[in-house]
Design a protein around this motif. Structure first.
Motif, PDB file in Angstrom:
ATOM      1  N   GLY A 137       0.830  -1.192   0.000  1.00  0.00           N
ATOM      2  CA  GLY A 137       0.000   0.000   0.000  1.00  0.00           C
ATOM      3  C   GLY A 137       0.867   1.246   0.000  1.00  0.00           C
ATOM      4  O   GLY A 137       2.051   1.211  -0.334  1.00  0.00           O
ATOM      5  N   CYS A 138       0.282   2.350   0.407  1.00  0.00           N
ATOM      6  CA  CYS A 138       0.998   3.621   0.413  1.00  0.00           C
ATOM      7  C   CYS A 138       0.390   4.506   1.490  1.00  0.00           C
ATOM      8  O   CYS A 138      -0.543   4.118   2.193  1.00  0.00           O
ATOM      9  N   HIS A 139       0.925   5.698   1.598  1.00  0.00           N
ATOM     10  CA  HIS A 139       0.418   6.660   2.577  1.00  0.00           C
ATOM     11  C   HIS A 139      -0.761   7.411   1.968  1.00  0.00           C
ATOM     12  O   HIS A 139      -0.644   8.001   0.897  1.00  0.00           O
ATOM     13  N   LEU A 140      -1.907   7.393   2.670  1.00  0.00           N
ATOM     14  CA  LEU A 140      -3.120   8.040   2.189  1.00  0.00           C
ATOM     15  C   LEU A 140      -3.582   9.115   3.161  1.00  0.00           C
ATOM     16  O   LEU A 140      -3.294   9.053   4.354  1.00  0.00           O
ATOM     17  N   SER A 141      -4.326  10.069   2.649  1.00  0.00           N
ATOM     18  CA  SER A 141      -4.901  11.115   3.487  1.00  0.00           C
ATOM     19  C   SER A 141      -6.116  10.573   4.226  1.00  0.00           C
ATOM     20  O   SER A 141      -7.005   9.945   3.633  1.00  0.00           O
ATOM     21  N   SER A 142      -6.157  10.850   5.533  1.00  0.00           N
ATOM     22  CA  SER A 142      -7.272  10.368   6.351  1.00  0.00           C
ATOM     23  C   SER A 142      -8.415  11.378   6.444  1.00  0.00           C
ATOM     24  O   SER A 142      -9.356  11.170   7.202  1.00  0.00           O
ATOM     25  N   SER A 143      -8.361  12.446   5.665  1.00  0.00           N
ATOM     26  CA  SER A 143      -9.330  13.548   5.819  1.00  0.00           C
ATOM     27  C   SER A 143     -10.764  13.122   5.541  1.00  0.00           C
ATOM     28  O   SER A 143     -11.705  13.707   6.085  1.00  0.00           O
TER      29      SER A 143
END
Length: 277
Positions: free
Chosen positions: A5-11
């Motif tokens: 996976g990767c780093h995603l925005s939690s907004s």
């Protein structure tokens, strides 16, 4: 089993992150618990958590990784900064109880001219103040590049932290390929040797997650500048050797490369294409 996976925005919430991960071919992801530069955390919606847990089970997701904000410095010289670290840490772990069985990753901290021994002492104090018997999350110490006065530049420093906390069973390690390469561990020419050293010093049973990143810098530079896969000094072949090494089987791999979402999608496809197990 490959979890990539990767780093995603939690907004937009957990279900949105899960769906975005799935849309780009991922089956895990990492997210910041709050603004990476600090600040209050967004409130958690129990319905969103429930929907995400159902979605992740349906699509066979691996464990996900929450990342503490960069401003969390558990061994700062300033007591106010350490207080922020303790309060943020405790709040994040309480919120993570809603996602039981996953990981909370943090940078051990920078001792800021206090010395490594004092830095480790303060990190241990912080961990002892937030770890609890009923904790449902494994806290991960991230391997660091050794920039400035960072703690965690060697496997021995991480091991010392683990040995000195009151609840070591609550701790694991996240290995960052860019960081350990910049820190002097030659995963290009001696991956087996590095894995053996990690096992000897820390123990492979402590290894819970991997940040899969290339490096803009040379071996032992202690600079910590991530690069896209195959475009740095580690190189695609060495990084795919990490992905395919039996010591890393079934761990969540998360990309922190300098990419937009389409770039992450392409890198995830590349990793899956070269996965051989």
């Amino acid at each position: 089993m490959l979890y990539i996976g990767c780093h995603l925005s939690s907004s937009k919430g957990f279900l949105a992150m899960g769906k975005q991960a799935y849309d780009i071919g991922a089956n895990t992801f990492q997210f910041f618990t709050r603004n990476p530069r600090g600040g209050a955390a967004k409130s958690v919606d129990p319905d969103d958590i429930s929907a995400f847990l159902d979605f992740s089970k349906e699509h066979n997701f691996g464990k996900i990784v929450a990342h503490a904000p960069y401003t969390l410095n558990a061994c700062a010289a300033d007591e106010n900064i350490r207080r922020f670290a303790r309060e943020t840490f405790a709040d994040d772990l309480k919120r993570m109880d809603m996602l039981p069985g996953n990981y909370y990753n943090f940078h051990p901290g920078s001792h800021v001219k206090q010395g490594v021994e004092k830095g480790i002492e303060l990190i241990v104090d912080t961990l002892d103040s937030v770890l609890r018997e009923d904790l449902k999350t494994t806290v991960l110490l991230e391997t660091m590049a050794g920039k400035g006065s960072e703690i965690g530049r060697t496997f021995e420093e991480i091991r010392e932290i683990i040995d000195r906390v009151k609840m070591p069973e609550k701790l694991g390690v996240c290995l960052d390929t860019c960081h350990i390469f910049d820190g002097g561990y030659d995963i290009v020419n001696s991956l087996d040797g590095v894995v053996e050293e990690f096992d000897r010093v820390i123990g492979l049973d402590r290894l819970k997650a991997v940040h899969l990143n290339d490096s803009m810098n040379v071996l032992g530079s202690h600079k910590d500048r991530h690069q896209k896969l195959g475009e740095g000094n580690i190189g695609a072949d060495a990084l795919m050797a990490v992905v395919n090494h039996p010591a890393f089987d079934s761990l969540p791999f998360n990309l922190e490369t300098p990419n937009d979402i389409e770039g992450y999608k392409a890198e995830i496809a590349f990793v899956k294409e070269h996965y051989k197990q």
